[in-house]
Design an enzyme around this catalytic site. Structure first.
Site, PDB file in Angstrom:
ATOM      1  N   ARG A  74     -54.178 103.131  23.395  1.00  0.00           N
ATOM      2  CA  ARG A  74     -55.179 104.078  23.860  1.00  0.00           C
ATOM      3  C   ARG A  74     -55.578 103.718  25.294  1.00  0.00           C
ATOM      4  NH1 ARG A  74     -58.716 103.195  19.966  1.00  0.00           N
ATOM      5  NH2 ARG A  74     -57.642 104.558  18.512  1.00  0.00           N
ATOM      6  N   GLU A  90     -41.893 110.835  19.366  1.00  0.00           N
ATOM      7  CA  GLU A  90     -42.377 111.915  18.513  1.00  0.00           C
ATOM      8  C   GLU A  90     -42.143 113.261  19.173  1.00  0.00           C
ATOM      9  OE1 GLU A  90     -46.419 110.600  18.192  1.00  0.00           O
ATOM     10  OE2 GLU A  90     -47.096 111.815  19.878  1.00  0.00           O
ATOM     11  N   HIS A 115     -47.045 105.414  23.574  1.00  0.00           N
ATOM     12  CA  HIS A 115     -46.430 104.626  22.509  1.00  0.00           C
ATOM     13  C   HIS A 115     -45.315 103.739  23.066  1.00  0.00           C
ATOM     14  CE1 HIS A 115     -48.686 107.185  19.916  1.00  0.00           C
ATOM     15  NE2 HIS A 115     -47.928 108.245  20.100  1.00  0.00           N
ATOM     16  N   HIS A 161     -49.772 111.029  26.855  1.00  0.00           N
ATOM     17  CA  HIS A 161     -49.959 112.303  26.172  1.00  0.00           C
ATOM     18  C   HIS A 161     -51.292 112.338  25.434  1.00  0.00           C
ATOM     19  CE1 HIS A 161     -48.285 109.651  23.053  1.00  0.00           C
ATOM     20  NE2 HIS A 161     -48.956 110.403  22.187  1.00  0.00           N
TER      21      HIS A 161
END
Length: 319
Positions: free
Chosen positions: A192, A115, A97, A172
């Site tokens: 992605r 996150e 991200h 991740h």
């Protein structure tokens, strides 16, 4: 207004989803490939709706715009957090991200996405992907272009109760057999990198975002381990997992009764196990596994009775 706000989740179907959101929490999911429960969200891609009075039927985004007093006039142009439960019935794509600055520039003003994960449950021997082994951006690009994913990706064993902090820039992926509660910035931007060459029901591979991923990946990988801080009080054990510029995340293990003084802008609460009651001078509200609610800024003090395990988050930016 001393009334907690309970929400109806929004469910998202995913190629890697399953049915554990129904099996574990009793949710009425749309299919056997339901991957995400957006539990408390004001993001345009999945707004949750209040299910109790006096705001029944209002979205969280509407409350944010129309009733800033509920959130302590939190200094942001949008609701800052998003709470999810993810059912990884199959491996998720390997992704990364962006941070706020990159997302603002390249994703039409979207927030970045830092996150964290609390592992609710996982199969024996489960792992997740957390980080990479490249030493330079050049080595990273070369390994990605050559498809050397086994050499590049760093796998970590996991157990129920583990916690992982995943800042923007961290490579991740959740892996098969994992059920996770995720607390994140209110963003839906994902780059992605690798999707195991899977195809959807139409035979199409999902889009990859290799150049943007390489732009934002932290090289070399920095392992962001958080040392939990535990306080045992009368009636509860409070574990603080992380406190950064975006959010604080805790686990509340409540036994019998615990009274709390509200000192945050607001609190987001997800009941992962048990049942009990949320008590104020204005009324009592039943709590059970799978409930998600927001405690507004106006609360001075509240009491939770019963035996419950909750994950609780609050925004920290602007404090």
């Amino acid at each position: 207004m001393n009334i907690p706000l309970f929400f109806a989740p929004v469910f998202q179907e995913r190629i890697w989803g399953g049915n554990r959101l129904r099996e574990q929490f009793g949710y009425d999911i749309p299919s056997e490939q339901t991957g995400e429960c957006w539990a408390i969200s004001a993001h345009p891609n999945g707004q949750t709706t209040v299910i109790n009075e006096p705001f029944r039927g209002k979205t969280l985004g509407e409350l944010w715009d129309d009733h800033p007093e509920l959130f302590g006039h939190f200094p942001s142009d949008r609701f800052p957090l998003l709470t999810k439960i993810l059912d990884a019935n199959a491996d998720l794509s390997v992704q990364v991200h962006p941070d706020d600055e990159y997302a603002r520039t390249y994703e039409h003003g979207e927030l970045g996405k830092t996150e964290c994960w609390y592992i609710i449950d996982c199969k024996e021997g489960a792992e997740l992907i957390y980080g990479h082994h490249a030493k330079t951006k050049e080595e990273l690009r070369q390994m990605m272009e050559e498809g050397r994913w086994h050499d590049l990706l760093r796998k970590v064993p996991i157990r129920p109760g583990d916690f992982f902090y995943v800042p923007s820039g961290t490579v991740h992926a959740l892996c098969e057999g994992t059920l996770v509660l995720e607390t994140q910035q209110s963003s839906d931007t994902t780059y992605r990198m690798y999707d195991y060459d899977r195809v959807d029901e139409h035979g199409n591979k999902r889009e990859l975002h290799l150049d943007k991923a390489i732009d934002v990946i932290t090289v070399p990988h920095v392992d962001m381990y958080c040392e939990p801080h535990v306080i045992q009080t009368t009636g509860a054990k409070i574990t603080t997992f992380v406190q950064n510029e975006y959010f604080t995340v805790q686990k509340w293990d409540i036994e019998r009764e615990w009274s709390v003084e509200q000192t945050d802008y607001f609190l987001l609460v997800s009941v992962l196990d048990g049942k009990g009651e949320f008590c104020t001078a204005q009324g009592t509200y039943s709590l059970q596994k799978g409930d998600h609610f927001l405690i507004p800024h106006s609360f001075d003090r509240f009491t939770i009775q019963g035996n419950l395990q909750c994950i609780v988050s609050s925004p920290t930016w602007g404090k």
